[in-house]
Enzyme design. Sequence first.
Site: not given
Length: 235
Positions: A37, A178
Amino acid sequence: MKPIVINSPSLANSDILELGKDLKTLVDCGCRYVHIDLMDGHYVPNLCFSLRTIPDIKKAYPDLTIDLHLMVDDPISYVDRVGETSGDYFSFHSDSTKFAIRTLEKIKKNNLKAGVVLNPSQPVSTIEPYVDLLDMVTLMAVEPGFAGQKFMVRTLPRILELAKLRKARNLQFLINVDGAINYENLVPAIRRGANVIVSGIFTIFQQPEGFPGAIDHFNREVQRAFNEGFFEDAY
């Protein structure tokens, strides 16, 4: 496309002081993807990894695929820099730019695989104008940028809707899920056409059996999904 399921552990769940050790163990246990991320503190109010993380990981593990998820404003400004770091998948949020097609075309010019991320409130139809440019579509099962949320069960019909679109258009993009996925919703997600599972604290990290046992458990659940069979329009 043929059914495929990829375990993509999210390194944001690793203790930063144990990151190198955790990464080696994941690779030794057979993981071939990792999820990274990148946050800018604007699109979401948090920060996570920096771009330097990518070349450091690729230097140590050149065959490892980086599933890069950018939660940033102006994602096109990151494309050249990610391309220089030998990244693999470059996925940005569709609502983070007014110029999704321009961004996707630049991603491909940098020899990266192009991905778009849809938040829970965004319809799957958002991507229809440029779905042919995509190598991956990520469906967020939580609101982006905040830990500790629960998996949104409403994600499951969205997975099948996206799989139907892929099948109707005869495309090959991967469907990535996700956010807070656990063993209650893993098999249903796979049976509806999910290909990449961003695994976290409910499946891989912080499990009592450690990484080897947790990954073996994950793999058994994947096989169970295959044994139970896919929804008719998933592939």
